[in-house]
Write a protein that holds these residues in place. Sequence first.
Motif, mmCIF file in Angstrom:
data_model
loop_
_atom_site.group_PDB
_atom_site.id
_atom_site.type_symbol
_atom_site.label_atom_id
_atom_site.label_comp_id
_atom_site.label_asym_id
_atom_site.label_seq_id
_atom_site.Cartn_x
_atom_site.Cartn_y
_atom_site.Cartn_z
ATOM 1 N N TRP A 194 0.854 -1.145 -0.022
ATOM 2 C CA TRP A 194 0.089 -0.037 -0.091
ATOM 3 C C TRP A 194 0.956 1.311 -0.018
ATOM 4 O O TRP A 194 2.146 1.138 0.157
ATOM 5 C CB TRP A 194 -0.913 0.039 1.167
ATOM 6 C CG TRP A 194 -0.209 -0.283 2.501
ATOM 7 C CD1 TRP A 194 0.187 -1.460 3.239
ATOM 8 C CD2 TRP A 194 0.263 0.921 3.340
ATOM 9 N NE1 TRP A 194 0.611 -1.283 4.425
ATOM 10 C CE2 TRP A 194 0.626 0.275 4.401
ATOM 11 C CE3 TRP A 194 0.188 2.180 3.329
ATOM 12 C CZ2 TRP A 194 1.350 0.862 5.528
ATOM 13 C CZ3 TRP A 194 0.841 2.982 4.448
ATOM 14 C CH2 TRP A 194 1.033 2.284 5.644
ATOM 15 N N ARG A 195 0.302 2.567 -0.246
ATOM 16 C CA ARG A 195 0.845 3.825 -0.238
ATOM 17 C C ARG A 195 0.552 4.600 0.832
ATOM 18 O O ARG A 195 -0.412 4.495 1.101
ATOM 19 C CB ARG A 195 0.775 4.123 -1.529
ATOM 20 C CG ARG A 195 1.515 3.699 -2.844
ATOM 21 C CD ARG A 195 1.147 4.270 -4.149
ATOM 22 N NE ARG A 195 1.577 5.707 -4.104
ATOM 23 C CZ ARG A 195 2.556 6.158 -4.714
ATOM 24 N NH1 ARG A 195 3.129 5.368 -5.429
ATOM 25 N NH2 ARG A 195 2.890 7.635 -4.531
ATOM 26 N N LEU A 196 1.406 5.322 1.423
ATOM 27 C CA LEU A 196 1.114 6.423 2.501
ATOM 28 C C LEU A 196 0.154 7.258 1.961
ATOM 29 O O LEU A 196 -0.574 8.163 2.655
ATOM 30 C CB LEU A 196 2.279 7.032 2.873
ATOM 31 C CG LEU A 196 3.391 6.087 3.757
ATOM 32 C CD1 LEU A 196 4.719 6.805 3.954
ATOM 33 C CD2 LEU A 196 2.743 5.865 5.282
ATOM 34 N N ASP A 197 0.177 7.734 0.552
ATOM 35 C CA ASP A 197 -0.700 8.766 0.158
ATOM 36 C C ASP A 197 -1.783 8.476 -0.918
ATOM 37 O O ASP A 197 -2.414 9.109 -1.528
ATOM 38 C CB ASP A 197 0.262 9.507 -0.911
ATOM 39 C CG ASP A 197 0.946 9.023 -2.102
ATOM 40 O OD1 ASP A 197 0.558 7.579 -2.403
ATOM 41 O OD2 ASP A 197 1.725 9.557 -3.098
ATOM 42 N N ASP A 198 -2.389 7.011 -0.372
ATOM 43 C CA ASP A 198 -3.450 6.278 -0.781
ATOM 44 C C ASP A 198 -4.755 7.195 0.001
ATOM 45 O O ASP A 198 -4.859 6.761 0.907
ATOM 46 C CB ASP A 198 -3.604 4.909 -0.840
ATOM 47 C CG ASP A 198 -4.950 4.384 -1.464
ATOM 48 O OD1 ASP A 198 -5.697 4.889 -1.172
ATOM 49 O OD2 ASP A 198 -4.743 3.097 -2.168
ATOM 50 N N GLU A 199 -5.430 8.061 -0.919
ATOM 51 C CA GLU A 199 -6.516 8.856 -0.162
ATOM 52 C C GLU A 199 -7.523 7.997 0.254
ATOM 53 O O GLU A 199 -8.215 8.436 1.295
ATOM 54 C CB GLU A 199 -7.049 10.064 -1.275
ATOM 55 C CG GLU A 199 -5.658 10.925 -1.554
ATOM 56 C CD GLU A 199 -6.346 12.144 -2.343
ATOM 57 O OE1 GLU A 199 -7.535 12.177 -2.467
ATOM 58 O OE2 GLU A 199 -5.523 12.946 -2.896
ATOM 59 N N GLN A 200 -7.850 6.846 -0.571
ATOM 60 C CA GLN A 200 -8.897 6.124 -0.077
ATOM 61 C C GLN A 200 -8.571 5.005 1.130
ATOM 62 O O GLN A 200 -9.443 4.861 2.194
ATOM 63 C CB GLN A 200 -9.606 5.124 -1.211
ATOM 64 C CG GLN A 200 -9.686 5.794 -2.554
ATOM 65 C CD GLN A 200 -10.953 6.808 -2.052
ATOM 66 O OE1 GLN A 200 -11.866 6.391 -1.493
ATOM 67 N NE2 GLN A 200 -10.701 7.918 -2.541
ATOM 68 N N VAL A 201 -7.493 4.586 1.189
ATOM 69 C CA VAL A 201 -7.047 3.725 2.405
ATOM 70 C C VAL A 201 -6.280 4.300 3.602
ATOM 71 O O VAL A 201 -6.964 4.273 4.706
ATOM 72 C CB VAL A 201 -6.045 2.598 1.735
ATOM 73 C CG1 VAL A 201 -5.350 1.707 2.811
ATOM 74 C CG2 VAL A 201 -6.609 2.032 0.614
ATOM 75 N N MET A 202 -5.504 5.233 3.376
ATOM 76 C CA MET A 202 -4.827 5.930 4.535
ATOM 77 C C MET A 202 -5.469 7.153 4.903
ATOM 78 O O MET A 202 -5.205 7.367 6.148
ATOM 79 C CB MET A 202 -3.463 6.122 4.184
ATOM 80 C CG MET A 202 -2.651 4.759 3.752
ATOM 81 S SD MET A 202 -2.941 3.635 5.351
ATOM 82 C CE MET A 202 -1.858 4.356 6.452
ATOM 83 N N TYR A 203 -5.939 8.180 4.348
ATOM 84 C CA TYR A 203 -6.504 9.232 4.813
ATOM 85 C C TYR A 203 -7.497 9.260 5.785
ATOM 86 O O TYR A 203 -7.481 9.882 6.663
ATOM 87 C CB TYR A 203 -6.853 10.332 3.530
ATOM 88 C CG TYR A 203 -5.615 10.797 2.817
ATOM 89 C CD1 TYR A 203 -4.728 10.229 2.702
ATOM 90 C CD2 TYR A 203 -5.830 11.910 2.056
ATOM 91 C CE1 TYR A 203 -3.161 10.533 1.840
ATOM 92 C CE2 TYR A 203 -4.623 12.611 1.313
ATOM 93 C CZ TYR A 203 -3.379 11.814 1.463
ATOM 94 O OH TYR A 203 -2.542 12.289 0.919
ATOM 95 N N PRO A 204 -8.601 8.051 5.712
ATOM 96 C CA PRO A 204 -9.391 8.015 6.866
ATOM 97 C C PRO A 204 -8.610 7.526 8.071
ATOM 98 O O PRO A 204 -9.049 8.096 9.098
ATOM 99 C CB PRO A 204 -10.264 6.922 6.302
ATOM 100 C CG PRO A 204 -10.428 7.299 4.848
ATOM 101 C CD PRO A 204 -8.835 7.319 4.713
ATOM 102 N N PHE A 205 -7.642 6.957 7.884
ATOM 103 C CA PHE A 205 -6.826 6.508 9.086
ATOM 104 C C PHE A 205 -6.220 7.630 9.737
ATOM 105 O O PHE A 205 -5.921 7.886 11.263
ATOM 106 C CB PHE A 205 -5.857 5.482 8.774
ATOM 107 C CG PHE A 205 -4.645 5.208 9.843
ATOM 108 C CD1 PHE A 205 -4.969 4.799 10.937
ATOM 109 C CD2 PHE A 205 -3.354 5.877 9.513
ATOM 110 C CE1 PHE A 205 -4.025 4.387 11.830
ATOM 111 C CE2 PHE A 205 -2.479 5.947 10.245
ATOM 112 C CZ PHE A 205 -2.652 4.982 11.556
#
Length: 501
Positions: free
Chosen positions: A257-268
């Motif tokens: 995964w990527r740190l800048d994945d807006e769908q996966v990481m930004y909610p986290f």
Amino acid sequence: MGSWLSEREQRLVTGAETASAATPIPTQIVSNGEYLPPSQSETQRRVERRILELADLNGKRLGLSRRQFMQTSCGMAAAFLAMNEIYGNVFQVAHAEAREPELMRARAQSLAGQFVFDVQTHFIRDDFDHKELLDLGKFAGEHWNPKMKEEGMSLARYKFQNYVKEVYYDSDTNLALLSGAPFDDPSWWLLSNEQIVRAREMINDFAGSRRLLAHTVITPKQPGWMEEVDKAIAVYKPDSWKSYTIGDPLSPSKYPWRLDDEQVMYPFYEKSVKAGINTICIHKGLLPPDYEKSFAGVWEYATAWDIGKAAKDWPQMNFVIYHSALRPFLELPDQAWAEFEASGRIKWASDLAELPQKFGVTNVYAELGTSFANSAVAHPKFSAALVGTLIKGLGVDHVIWGTDSVWYGSPQWQIEALRRLEIPEDMQKKYGFAALGGANSATKQMIFGANAARLYRINLKAADNMPLPAYSEDRLAKLKAEYEVAAKEPSNLRYGYVRAA
């Protein structure tokens, strides 16, 4: 899945604790099992031979055997003298330190108050039964910590009791952060998140002060990972998060995964900031030499490609990049040094150092675990180049001390290496690096502990009713003082893999 190294790679390594000379400083690269170590170079063999010569010469003057001498502070000084003779003057050490114990005692007393906060430490759970992990120690003994050969290896080396001894008693470490790692195969988890937190409670309750901090390991994209985040916030209350963008350190994962994945990481990130846990530590780098083949399709997730945008979009979060994203030590050290001399760059680590300039961010940090240990042993000038590059790009207040202990034995030899390290003047002028200064310089104080203390809100000031910070007078401090009076000898052991001859 099922071993740290491939079957082919396992045939090329041996245990560090049995296959290397018990020198105070390792004389070849030790792998923690996440990569295949290079063979001991001829230059490293010359260093080893010179250490043994100095041990015999100065040990005789002091009435000590070679083994006894190498377990003293004078033996440590002799090791740095040998490295300077072979590599050039990179370490600050005087010849008298190798033969006059009084000088070393005075030096130790002058550094007694130095604050050392190690943000990357490990041990394994009691029921961990993957004996392949012992190859870490075998490798370390071969290349870094020869005394491990004499004492033998078992998984107990990596468990709680020895962890406490090596980190808190056999080194100058004051505070530590206990970390973990995710694997697609759950049986390979070193500790569960619950066990990490229990260890924190146990150490701090015993000490009577805050001595151990705890990670919660997160596994983005894996089923149920956000539920584990919710549980951590409500129950574990971690001091920070730990994760691997590559998914699994041992083999190509189904969940990169990527740190800048807006769908996966930004909610986290939003949930984390709201909970007041605003630091995430990310494993980068440390791939095997054949990474493009063995980690085909996922290796780029171990680079710095995804940090800048995430850091810019989330200034409330601190992004601590473990291992400083370093890749070159997975190759021959001389080649990495030659590349740096030719280009002034270090693969992946330079990309990390350039993020503040490229993205205008101030919330990205470099952690030195394993990368400093390997480079200090393999090529001290390259180690100086790495530290210099990170400071120049990120700022001296954004470089964090970590050792990846206890994979490589007690972290004391790494502490001593940084205390004595200086960037040679010609490198300072050529590359625009700042001097590191003496053992207790402002620069080294920041790297050893002040920077991490700021991130983790550690109060280093004495309390109103105490002349020193709490950790200086707690139960662990008192027991360590008794331990030192009892004439303990450092083990000089490294736990890991070294390349077989």
